[in-house]
Each structure stands twice: as C-alpha cells, then as structure tokens.
Write a protein that holds these residues in place. Structure first.
Motif, mmCIF file in Angstrom:
data_model
loop_
_atom_site.group_PDB
_atom_site.id
_atom_site.type_symbol
_atom_site.label_atom_id
_atom_site.label_comp_id
_atom_site.label_asym_id
_atom_site.label_seq_id
_atom_site.Cartn_x
_atom_site.Cartn_y
_atom_site.Cartn_z
ATOM 1 N N MET A 1 17.550 -106.507 -126.925
ATOM 2 C CA MET A 1 16.873 -106.291 -128.212
ATOM 3 C C MET A 1 15.430 -105.862 -127.988
ATOM 4 O O MET A 1 14.902 -105.005 -128.694
ATOM 5 C CB MET A 1 16.903 -107.582 -129.033
ATOM 6 C CG MET A 1 18.270 -107.974 -129.571
ATOM 7 S SD MET A 1 18.236 -109.641 -130.330
ATOM 8 C CE MET A 1 17.034 -109.389 -131.653
ATOM 9 N N ALA A 2 14.776 -106.483 -127.011
ATOM 10 C CA ALA A 2 13.350 -106.222 -126.780
ATOM 11 C C ALA A 2 13.125 -104.886 -126.082
ATOM 12 O O ALA A 2 12.160 -104.174 -126.373
ATOM 13 C CB ALA A 2 12.727 -107.359 -125.973
ATOM 14 N N PRO B 1 9.174 -112.461 -128.527
ATOM 15 C CA PRO B 1 7.905 -112.018 -129.124
ATOM 16 C C PRO B 1 7.597 -110.544 -128.869
ATOM 17 O O PRO B 1 6.705 -109.981 -129.502
ATOM 18 C CB PRO B 1 6.857 -112.912 -128.443
ATOM 19 C CG PRO B 1 7.626 -114.092 -127.951
ATOM 20 C CD PRO B 1 8.971 -113.557 -127.567
ATOM 21 N N ARG B 2 8.315 -109.912 -127.928
ATOM 22 C CA ARG B 2 8.077 -108.487 -127.651
ATOM 23 C C ARG B 2 8.827 -107.573 -128.603
ATOM 24 O O ARG B 2 8.684 -106.352 -128.544
ATOM 25 C CB ARG B 2 8.502 -108.160 -126.215
ATOM 26 C CG ARG B 2 7.805 -109.020 -125.167
ATOM 27 C CD ARG B 2 8.219 -108.594 -123.774
ATOM 28 N NE ARG B 2 7.809 -109.596 -122.779
ATOM 29 C CZ ARG B 2 8.063 -109.519 -121.499
ATOM 30 N NH1 ARG B 2 8.726 -108.473 -121.022
ATOM 31 N NH2 ARG B 2 7.675 -110.470 -120.658
ATOM 32 N N ILE B 3 9.686 -108.139 -129.438
ATOM 33 C CA ILE B 3 10.456 -107.317 -130.380
ATOM 34 C C ILE B 3 9.585 -107.038 -131.600
ATOM 35 O O ILE B 3 9.176 -107.966 -132.298
ATOM 36 C CB ILE B 3 11.748 -108.034 -130.823
ATOM 37 C CG1 ILE B 3 12.541 -108.515 -129.597
ATOM 38 C CG2 ILE B 3 12.595 -107.111 -131.697
ATOM 39 C CD1 ILE B 3 13.700 -109.455 -129.951
ATOM 40 N N SER B 4 9.279 -105.762 -131.857
ATOM 41 C CA SER B 4 8.429 -105.428 -132.997
ATOM 42 C C SER B 4 9.219 -105.525 -134.298
ATOM 43 O O SER B 4 10.449 -105.490 -134.301
ATOM 44 C CB SER B 4 7.883 -104.004 -132.838
ATOM 45 O OG SER B 4 8.946 -103.072 -132.979
ATOM 46 N N ASP C 1 20.940 -99.811 -132.708
ATOM 47 C CA ASP C 1 21.147 -99.764 -131.258
ATOM 48 C C ASP C 1 22.614 -100.122 -131.000
ATOM 49 O O ASP C 1 23.382 -100.342 -131.954
ATOM 50 C CB ASP C 1 20.192 -100.735 -130.548
ATOM 51 C CG ASP C 1 20.035 -100.417 -129.048
ATOM 52 O OD1 ASP C 1 20.778 -99.546 -128.534
ATOM 53 O OD2 ASP C 1 19.202 -101.056 -128.389
ATOM 54 N N VAL C 2 22.987 -100.153 -129.738
ATOM 55 C CA VAL C 2 24.372 -100.499 -129.387
ATOM 56 C C VAL C 2 24.309 -101.674 -128.413
ATOM 57 O O VAL C 2 24.029 -101.502 -127.221
ATOM 58 C CB VAL C 2 25.103 -99.299 -128.753
ATOM 59 C CG1 VAL C 2 26.566 -99.659 -128.474
ATOM 60 C CG2 VAL C 2 25.027 -98.077 -129.664
ATOM 61 N N ALA C 3 24.533 -102.880 -128.935
ATOM 62 C CA ALA C 3 24.398 -104.086 -128.110
ATOM 63 C C ALA C 3 25.390 -104.048 -126.962
ATOM 64 O O ALA C 3 26.580 -103.774 -127.158
ATOM 65 C CB ALA C 3 24.623 -105.344 -128.958
ATOM 66 N N PRO D 1 22.255 -102.679 -136.528
ATOM 67 C CA PRO D 1 20.806 -102.887 -136.528
ATOM 68 C C PRO D 1 20.444 -104.057 -135.612
ATOM 69 O O PRO D 1 21.249 -104.986 -135.434
ATOM 70 C CB PRO D 1 20.498 -103.217 -137.989
ATOM 71 C CG PRO D 1 21.763 -103.801 -138.527
ATOM 72 C CD PRO D 1 22.886 -103.120 -137.786
ATOM 73 N N VAL D 2 19.251 -103.994 -135.034
ATOM 74 C CA VAL D 2 18.839 -105.027 -134.079
ATOM 75 C C VAL D 2 18.754 -106.404 -134.748
ATOM 76 O O VAL D 2 19.119 -107.417 -134.144
ATOM 77 C CB VAL D 2 17.516 -104.623 -133.395
ATOM 78 C CG1 VAL D 2 16.960 -105.753 -132.549
ATOM 79 C CG2 VAL D 2 17.751 -103.383 -132.524
ATOM 80 N N TYR D 3 18.313 -106.474 -136.023
ATOM 81 C CA TYR D 3 18.265 -107.795 -136.672
ATOM 82 C C TYR D 3 19.676 -108.381 -136.758
ATOM 83 O O TYR D 3 19.854 -109.605 -136.672
ATOM 84 C CB TYR D 3 17.623 -107.730 -138.077
ATOM 85 C CG TYR D 3 18.511 -107.148 -139.162
ATOM 86 C CD1 TYR D 3 18.381 -105.830 -139.568
ATOM 87 C CD2 TYR D 3 19.506 -107.921 -139.776
ATOM 88 C CE1 TYR D 3 19.204 -105.286 -140.545
ATOM 89 C CE2 TYR D 3 20.336 -107.388 -140.756
ATOM 90 C CZ TYR D 3 20.181 -106.070 -141.132
ATOM 91 O OH TYR D 3 21.003 -105.536 -142.095
ATOM 92 N N GLY D 4 20.668 -107.499 -136.914
ATOM 93 C CA GLY D 4 22.050 -107.957 -136.998
ATOM 94 C C GLY D 4 22.540 -108.555 -135.682
ATOM 95 O O GLY D 4 23.392 -109.445 -135.669
ATOM 96 N N MET D 5 21.976 -108.043 -134.582
ATOM 97 C CA MET D 5 22.332 -108.606 -133.273
ATOM 98 C C MET D 5 21.809 -110.035 -133.159
ATOM 99 O O MET D 5 22.511 -110.936 -132.691
ATOM 100 C CB MET D 5 21.755 -107.723 -132.153
ATOM 101 C CG MET D 5 22.349 -106.326 -132.172
ATOM 102 S SD MET D 5 21.510 -105.189 -131.028
ATOM 103 C CE MET D 5 22.277 -103.630 -131.542
ATOM 104 N N ALA D 6 20.561 -110.239 -133.601
ATOM 105 C CA ALA D 6 19.997 -111.596 -133.568
ATOM 106 C C ALA D 6 20.877 -112.539 -134.382
ATOM 107 O O ALA D 6 21.235 -113.632 -133.934
ATOM 108 C CB ALA D 6 18.571 -111.590 -134.115
ATOM 109 N N LEU D 7 21.243 -112.104 -135.576
ATOM 110 C CA LEU D 7 22.079 -112.960 -136.423
ATOM 111 C C LEU D 7 23.424 -113.213 -135.759
ATOM 112 O O LEU D 7 23.948 -114.325 -135.792
ATOM 113 C CB LEU D 7 22.289 -112.298 -137.798
ATOM 114 C CG LEU D 7 21.051 -112.179 -138.677
ATOM 115 C CD1 LEU D 7 21.384 -111.409 -139.951
ATOM 116 C CD2 LEU D 7 20.491 -113.553 -139.025
#
Lengths: 173, 173
Positions: free
Chosen positions: B73-74, B115-118, B126-128, B135-141
């Motif tokens: 993600m970062a 903390p490096r993720i803007s 992106d493609v995890a 979307p990257v927020y969706g990866m976190a979730l």
C-alpha cells in the motif's frame, strides 16, 4: 499540508469517504444476507457449537444494532428503553423469511439515515445505546466489525454442516 | 460544504483519519494476539472444524498479508514471487512463541509503513499482491476485515474446547 482552499481538493483528500464506507458496509450486509439464505432453516435456529448462540440469535443482535445504531449516530437519539436493563436482544421470528424481512428493513434504515451523518458528527463523542462511549466513527466500525465477527462464526457452523459458504471476498465494495 | 480554508478545520473534516484507522487495526491485532496466546499449543496446530484450516494456518495467512500488504500500500511494490502461482501461505513455525514473534514483526512493519501512505494514495487504484484490483483504502479494509473474519472462526474453535475467549469488544480504539 496543502493549504489550497479549493473545495475539490479538500473533498478528495480523505482516506475514505462516508459514502465509500456505507458501500463497504452494505457489501458486507449483502454477504451476511447470502449466508442467512443458504443456512438450512432447522439448523439456523438450533445449531450451536461450544454453547454459543445460534446463527438466528446472532442475526437478531446484528438487526437490533444496525438500524437503531445508525439512527443514533445520525440523530443522537438512542431510543433507550430503561426497562431493558440487560440489553437483551429481540427474539427471532419463527422463519428465516421473516428474519430476512427485518434484515432488509435494517438495510433501508441504514441507507436512509447514514447520509444524514455529518463529517463533524463522525468525530464527536457520544454514548452508543446509552452505555458504550466513544467517537461516532468508532461506532460505525464497531457495528461493521461485529457483523464480520459473528458471520465468521456462522461460516464455521455452515462448514460443520458440510455446506460450502459464499466466498468471503465476493462482495461489492 | 465549509469553504473556510483554515488548515485546522480541513484536517478535522474527515470521517476517520489514517492514524485513527491504524489505531483501530492495531487494536484488533492486539486482540488477535491475545487469542493466539490463550489457544492451547496442541490444538492451535491441530484443531479443525468442518475441514477448515487450523488457527495456526489462518494466522499464517494473516501474517503473510499484514506486513507485506501495508508495504505494498505504501510503496506500490508487492514483492510478487512469480513462482508462487497459487499464493500459498507460509508454513507455520513449530511453536506459538515463534509465530508470535512473526506476528510482532508484522505489527512493527505496519507501524513503520502505514504513516507513509498519503491521503491521495488511499484513493488510488492498485492491484494488491499483483492480483486483487481495487482502491488502496479498500485493501486496508480487506486486511482488517479478513483478520476479524478468521479470528471470529477461532472464537468458535476456542469455545468448542470449552475455553472462554477474550471479549471481542475489549480493544483499544
């Protein structure tokens, strides 16, 4: 920090927006609904592992929390019934069909009330259901997490019956 | 929309900030760690219900996803090993103690890279792991939800052993 005050920029610079979080939750709710549908009617009301609640009982907890919870987040009114001191959850209706109707009513309530929650409100402190203090965004996360937690348990129940559950990752996002 | 460009106001007007989401996830990770700790060593590696994976195997999935996932993600670098076509997860070490050391290393990696993720990055596509687009927020979730999902299953495993699990709600937030 970007000090450019254009609204467009400000609106884009969020990790996740309320509308994205709503879609995420409703995606989870659609998956939980699928699990209820594939669960055999008899075991839905009877199967327990390790003395845990049945999936029907767990679903009533989720139903009692979701709609009233989002109403409380939006309005600050938690409709506390003082006579219900132990926060006992509602009794499940006698059929999955009736329970699914309650589920769908909750889904509509969420869609109706969630958009009324302001960004500032998500960061306010409140006391969910009159007894659980915390920030309002934390309540949203708790409601979603609690659903995932109990649905994960229902996956084990289904597997113990030899039934392949719907895929965890197969959700609209 | 409030068009007042003061930075303070702009910073407050989010549903949830990345630092709040990080604290939320680390709270969940602390709870999962507690579950690993209370799980009996033998059953941690052997207990299955309905043909599911052991809790040790589920934990290796979580470990393989968490640290490398946040790094991806970062940085956008997913460290894809093309020889690993079936995305098989790492083999669990032979003791819970060693597995907990891997768990703690992942916790540190998350604290280091998150903390490096803007803010903008969270909204990028992106493609995890080179195969899961979104979307990257969706990866976190997804990473958080997947942990809650499998930990909920471990709750059933523990209950089936007659062991009272740590409370689901007892997390720092």
């Amino acid at each position: 920090m970007d000090t450019n005050p254009t609204i467009t920029k400000t609106e884009e610079a969020v990790m996740i927006s309320p509308i994205q979080m709503l879609a995420h939750w409703q995606g989870h709710r659609a998956l939980t609904r699928k699990l209820i549908e594939v669960f055999p009617e008899k075991e839905f009301y009877e199967l327990r592992i390790g003395g845990m609640r049945t999936f029907a009982e767990l679903c009533m907890e989720l139903i009692d929390i979701a709609g009233p919870g989002v109403k409380g987040m939006a309005t600050g009114d938690w409709h506390i019934d003082q006579s219900d001191e132990d926060m006992a959850h509602s009794k499940a209706p006698e059929t999955k069909k009736e329970l699914l109707a309650l589920w769908d009513a909750g889904t509509e309530t969420i869609d109706q009330y969630w958009p009324r929650i302001s960004l500032e409100r998500f960061q306010e402190q409140d006391v969910a259901f009159g007894r659980y203090p915390g920030p309002v965004y934390g309540m949203a996360l708790y409601f979603i997490d609690n659903e995932i937690h109990h649905r994960g348990q229902a996956y084990v129940y289904l597997r113990s019956l030899g039934i392949e559950p719907p895929a965890f990752w197969d959700r609209p996002n």
